[in-house]
Design an enzyme around this catalytic site. Structure first.
Site, PDB file in Angstrom:
ATOM      1  N   THR A  57       0.835  -1.208   0.000  1.00 16.35           N
ATOM      2  CA  THR A  57       0.000   0.000   0.000  1.00 16.35           C
ATOM      3  C   THR A  57       0.871   1.259   0.000  1.00 16.35           C
ATOM      4  O   THR A  57       0.486   2.286  -0.565  1.00 16.35           O
ATOM      5  CB  THR A  57      -0.950   0.012   1.212  1.00 16.35           C
ATOM      6  OG1 THR A  57      -0.191  -0.189   2.414  1.00 16.35           O
ATOM      7  CG2 THR A  57      -2.004  -1.081   1.097  1.00 16.35           C
ATOM      8  N   HIS A 133      -0.418 -16.365  -5.277  1.00 13.17           N
ATOM      9  CA  HIS A 133      -1.547 -15.875  -6.072  1.00 13.17           C
ATOM     10  C   HIS A 133      -1.133 -15.434  -7.474  1.00 13.17           C
ATOM     11  O   HIS A 133      -1.957 -14.921  -8.234  1.00 13.17           O
ATOM     12  CB  HIS A 133      -2.251 -14.725  -5.347  1.00 13.17           C
ATOM     13  CG  HIS A 133      -2.913 -15.160  -4.072  1.00 13.17           C
ATOM     14  ND1 HIS A 133      -3.501 -14.271  -3.190  1.00 13.17           N
ATOM     15  CD2 HIS A 133      -3.088 -16.392  -3.521  1.00 13.17           C
ATOM     16  CE1 HIS A 133      -4.002 -14.946  -2.157  1.00 13.17           C
ATOM     17  NE2 HIS A 133      -3.747 -16.228  -2.343  1.00 13.17           N
TER      18      HIS A 133
END
Length: 204
Positions: A57, A133
Protein backbone atom coordinates in the site's frame (compact mmCIF):
# COMPACT_ATOMS: atom_id res chain seq x y z
CA UNK A 1 -3.87 -3.60 -6.01
CA UNK A 2 -4.87 -2.00 -9.28
CA UNK A 3 -8.61 -1.47 -9.60
CA UNK A 4 -8.47 -3.00 -13.09
CA UNK A 5 -7.13 -6.17 -11.48
CA UNK A 6 -9.97 -6.25 -8.96
CA UNK A 7 -12.53 -5.66 -11.70
CA UNK A 8 -11.11 -8.55 -13.71
CA UNK A 9 -11.75 -11.09 -10.96
CA UNK A 10 -14.97 -13.03 -10.50
CA UNK A 11 -17.45 -11.96 -7.81
CA UNK A 12 -16.49 -13.03 -4.29
CA UNK A 13 -18.90 -13.15 -1.33
CA UNK A 14 -16.58 -13.99 1.57
CA UNK A 15 -15.01 -10.56 2.07
CA UNK A 16 -14.32 -10.81 5.80
CA UNK A 17 -13.93 -7.82 8.11
CA UNK A 18 -13.50 -4.57 6.20
CA UNK A 19 -12.04 -1.18 7.06
CA UNK A 20 -10.21 -2.01 10.30
CA UNK A 21 -8.32 0.97 11.67
CA UNK A 22 -4.56 0.83 11.20
CA UNK A 23 -2.54 0.91 14.43
CA UNK A 24 0.71 2.88 14.61
CA UNK A 25 3.28 2.33 17.35
CA UNK A 26 5.26 5.19 18.83
CA UNK A 27 9.02 5.27 18.26
CA UNK A 28 9.89 3.64 21.59
CA UNK A 29 7.46 0.76 21.10
CA UNK A 30 8.60 0.27 17.52
CA UNK A 31 12.24 0.08 18.61
CA UNK A 32 11.37 -2.46 21.31
CA UNK A 33 9.52 -4.68 18.84
CA UNK A 34 12.29 -4.43 16.23
CA UNK A 35 14.91 -5.50 18.78
CA UNK A 36 12.74 -8.40 19.94
CA UNK A 37 12.15 -9.53 16.35
CA UNK A 38 15.86 -9.22 15.58
CA UNK A 39 16.74 -11.53 18.49
CA UNK A 40 14.14 -14.08 17.42
CA UNK A 41 15.41 -14.08 13.83
CA UNK A 42 19.05 -14.42 14.88
CA UNK A 43 18.26 -17.41 17.08
CA UNK A 44 16.01 -19.14 14.50
CA UNK A 45 17.28 -21.99 12.32
CA UNK A 46 15.19 -21.21 9.23
CA UNK A 47 13.33 -17.91 8.88
CA UNK A 48 10.45 -17.69 6.39
CA UNK A 49 8.56 -14.44 5.80
CA UNK A 50 4.93 -14.28 4.72
CA UNK A 51 3.87 -11.05 3.00
CA UNK A 52 0.53 -9.60 1.94
CA UNK A 53 -1.07 -6.46 0.57
CA UNK A 54 -0.02 -4.31 3.54
CA UNK A 55 3.58 -4.03 2.37
CA UNK A 56 2.52 -2.67 -1.03
CA UNK A 57 0.00 0.00 0.00
CA UNK A 58 2.98 2.33 0.62
CA UNK A 59 3.84 1.83 -3.07
CA UNK A 60 0.42 3.25 -3.98
CA UNK A 61 -1.29 -0.09 -4.68
CA UNK A 62 -4.74 -0.43 -3.11
CA UNK A 63 -5.69 -3.42 -1.01
CA UNK A 64 -9.13 -5.00 -0.60
CA UNK A 65 -9.96 -4.78 3.12
CA UNK A 66 -7.93 -1.85 4.49
CA UNK A 67 -9.34 1.55 5.55
CA UNK A 68 -9.06 2.69 1.92
CA UNK A 69 -9.51 -0.76 0.40
CA UNK A 70 -11.55 -1.48 -2.69
CA UNK A 71 -14.08 -3.66 -0.84
CA UNK A 72 -14.22 -1.17 2.04
CA UNK A 73 -15.19 1.61 -0.37
CA UNK A 74 -17.68 -0.70 -2.07
CA UNK A 75 -19.37 -1.44 1.27
CA UNK A 76 -19.65 2.31 1.95
CA UNK A 77 -20.99 2.83 -1.59
CA UNK A 78 -18.03 5.11 -2.30
CA UNK A 79 -15.65 5.34 -5.22
CA UNK A 80 -12.34 3.56 -4.42
CA UNK A 81 -9.30 5.72 -3.79
CA UNK A 82 -7.00 6.00 -6.83
CA UNK A 83 -4.52 3.14 -7.12
CA UNK A 84 -1.16 3.44 -8.85
CA UNK A 85 -0.84 1.26 -11.98
CA UNK A 86 1.32 -1.81 -11.40
CA UNK A 87 3.74 -0.63 -14.09
CA UNK A 88 4.42 2.61 -12.15
CA UNK A 89 4.77 1.12 -8.65
CA UNK A 90 8.27 0.72 -7.25
CA UNK A 91 9.45 -1.50 -4.38
CA UNK A 92 9.04 0.05 -0.94
CA UNK A 93 11.53 0.24 1.91
CA UNK A 94 9.97 -2.99 3.23
CA UNK A 95 10.54 -4.83 -0.06
CA UNK A 96 14.17 -3.69 -0.14
CA UNK A 97 14.72 -4.64 3.50
CA UNK A 98 13.35 -8.13 2.86
CA UNK A 99 15.59 -8.52 -0.17
CA UNK A 100 18.62 -7.56 1.94
CA UNK A 101 17.63 -10.02 4.70
CA UNK A 102 17.51 -12.78 2.10
CA UNK A 103 20.81 -11.67 0.54
CA UNK A 104 22.58 -11.89 3.90
CA UNK A 105 21.06 -15.29 4.65
CA UNK A 106 19.00 -14.10 7.62
CA UNK A 107 15.78 -14.99 5.79
CA UNK A 108 15.72 -18.21 3.79
CA UNK A 109 12.44 -17.88 1.91
CA UNK A 110 9.57 -15.46 1.23
CA UNK A 111 5.96 -16.53 0.68
CA UNK A 112 3.78 -13.81 -0.80
CA UNK A 113 0.10 -13.41 -1.61
CA UNK A 114 0.84 -10.29 -3.66
CA UNK A 115 0.55 -10.28 -7.45
CA UNK A 116 2.26 -6.90 -7.98
CA UNK A 117 5.72 -8.30 -8.78
CA UNK A 118 7.46 -5.90 -6.38
CA UNK A 119 9.47 -8.60 -4.61
CA UNK A 120 11.14 -9.61 -7.88
CA UNK A 121 11.56 -5.99 -8.94
CA UNK A 122 13.35 -5.34 -5.63
CA UNK A 123 16.02 -7.82 -6.76
CA UNK A 124 14.76 -10.82 -4.80
CA UNK A 125 15.64 -14.04 -6.58
CA UNK A 126 12.77 -16.29 -7.66
CA UNK A 127 14.69 -19.14 -6.01
CA UNK A 128 13.81 -17.58 -2.65
CA UNK A 129 10.21 -16.63 -3.43
CA UNK A 130 6.81 -18.27 -3.76
CA UNK A 131 4.01 -16.14 -5.22
CA UNK A 132 0.92 -18.10 -4.23
CA UNK A 133 -1.55 -15.87 -6.07
CA UNK A 134 0.61 -15.30 -9.13
CA UNK A 135 2.45 -12.33 -10.64
CA UNK A 136 0.88 -9.76 -12.96
CA UNK A 137 4.24 -9.44 -14.77
CA UNK A 138 4.48 -13.13 -15.61
CA UNK A 139 3.17 -15.38 -18.36
CA UNK A 140 3.34 -19.14 -18.43
CA UNK A 141 2.98 -21.87 -21.02
CA UNK A 142 0.48 -24.62 -20.15
CA UNK A 143 2.20 -26.85 -22.71
CA UNK A 144 5.82 -26.85 -21.47
CA UNK A 145 5.19 -25.10 -18.10
CA UNK A 146 7.81 -22.41 -18.74
CA UNK A 147 7.32 -19.12 -16.88
CA UNK A 148 8.40 -15.85 -18.46
CA UNK A 149 8.70 -12.42 -16.86
CA UNK A 150 7.28 -9.47 -18.79
CA UNK A 151 8.36 -5.82 -18.71
CA UNK A 152 4.70 -4.74 -18.58
CA UNK A 153 1.64 -6.24 -16.83
CA UNK A 154 -0.09 -9.10 -18.63
CA UNK A 155 -3.18 -7.97 -20.58
CA UNK A 156 -5.42 -10.58 -18.93
CA UNK A 157 -6.33 -11.76 -15.43
CA UNK A 158 -7.34 -15.16 -14.01
CA UNK A 159 -5.14 -17.45 -16.12
CA UNK A 160 -6.56 -16.48 -19.49
CA UNK A 161 -4.79 -16.49 -22.86
CA UNK A 162 -2.68 -13.36 -23.31
CA UNK A 163 -2.21 -13.66 -27.06
CA UNK A 164 1.47 -14.55 -26.68
CA UNK A 165 3.13 -17.67 -28.04
CA UNK A 166 5.83 -19.66 -26.24
CA UNK A 167 9.21 -19.49 -27.93
CA UNK A 168 10.96 -21.91 -25.56
CA UNK A 169 13.04 -24.50 -27.39
CA UNK A 170 14.60 -26.50 -24.55
CA UNK A 171 15.97 -29.74 -26.03
CA UNK A 172 13.88 -29.27 -29.16
CA UNK A 173 15.12 -27.58 -32.29
CA UNK A 174 11.76 -25.86 -32.82
CA UNK A 175 9.89 -23.51 -30.45
CA UNK A 176 7.17 -24.91 -28.19
CA UNK A 177 4.48 -22.62 -29.72
CA UNK A 178 2.14 -23.11 -26.74
CA UNK A 179 -0.43 -20.36 -26.15
CA UNK A 180 0.67 -18.27 -23.16
CA UNK A 181 -1.64 -17.46 -20.25
CA UNK A 182 -1.34 -14.92 -17.46
CA UNK A 183 -0.06 -16.11 -14.10
CA UNK A 184 -2.66 -14.50 -11.80
CA UNK A 185 -5.20 -16.65 -9.99
CA UNK A 186 -8.93 -16.03 -9.70
CA UNK A 187 -10.67 -16.66 -6.37
CA UNK A 188 -11.48 -20.30 -7.04
CA UNK A 189 -8.24 -21.18 -8.83
CA UNK A 190 -6.08 -23.87 -7.17
CA UNK A 191 -2.79 -22.65 -5.73
CA UNK A 192 0.21 -23.27 -8.01
CA UNK A 193 1.70 -26.63 -7.12
CA UNK A 194 5.37 -25.63 -7.41
CA UNK A 195 5.00 -22.51 -5.24
CA UNK A 196 2.80 -24.31 -2.72
CA UNK A 197 5.24 -27.23 -2.40
CA UNK A 198 8.18 -24.85 -1.87
CA UNK A 199 6.20 -22.90 0.72
CA UNK A 200 5.30 -26.03 2.65
CA UNK A 201 8.86 -27.39 2.51
CA UNK A 202 10.38 -24.16 3.86
CA UNK A 203 7.69 -23.72 6.53
CA UNK A 204 8.13 -27.14 8.17
Amino acid sequence: MSQNYAAGLSKYKHKGVLGLKEIYDNDAEMKRKVLELSKLMQSAKHVVLHTGAGISTAAGISDFRGPKGIWTAEKKKQKPAPSKPFSEAIPTFTHMAIMELVRTGTVKFVISQNIDGLHIRSGLSMDHLAELHGNIFMEECPKCHTRMLRKSPAPTIARKKTGGVCGTTGKRATPCRGELIDNVLDWCSPLPETDLSSSEAHSR
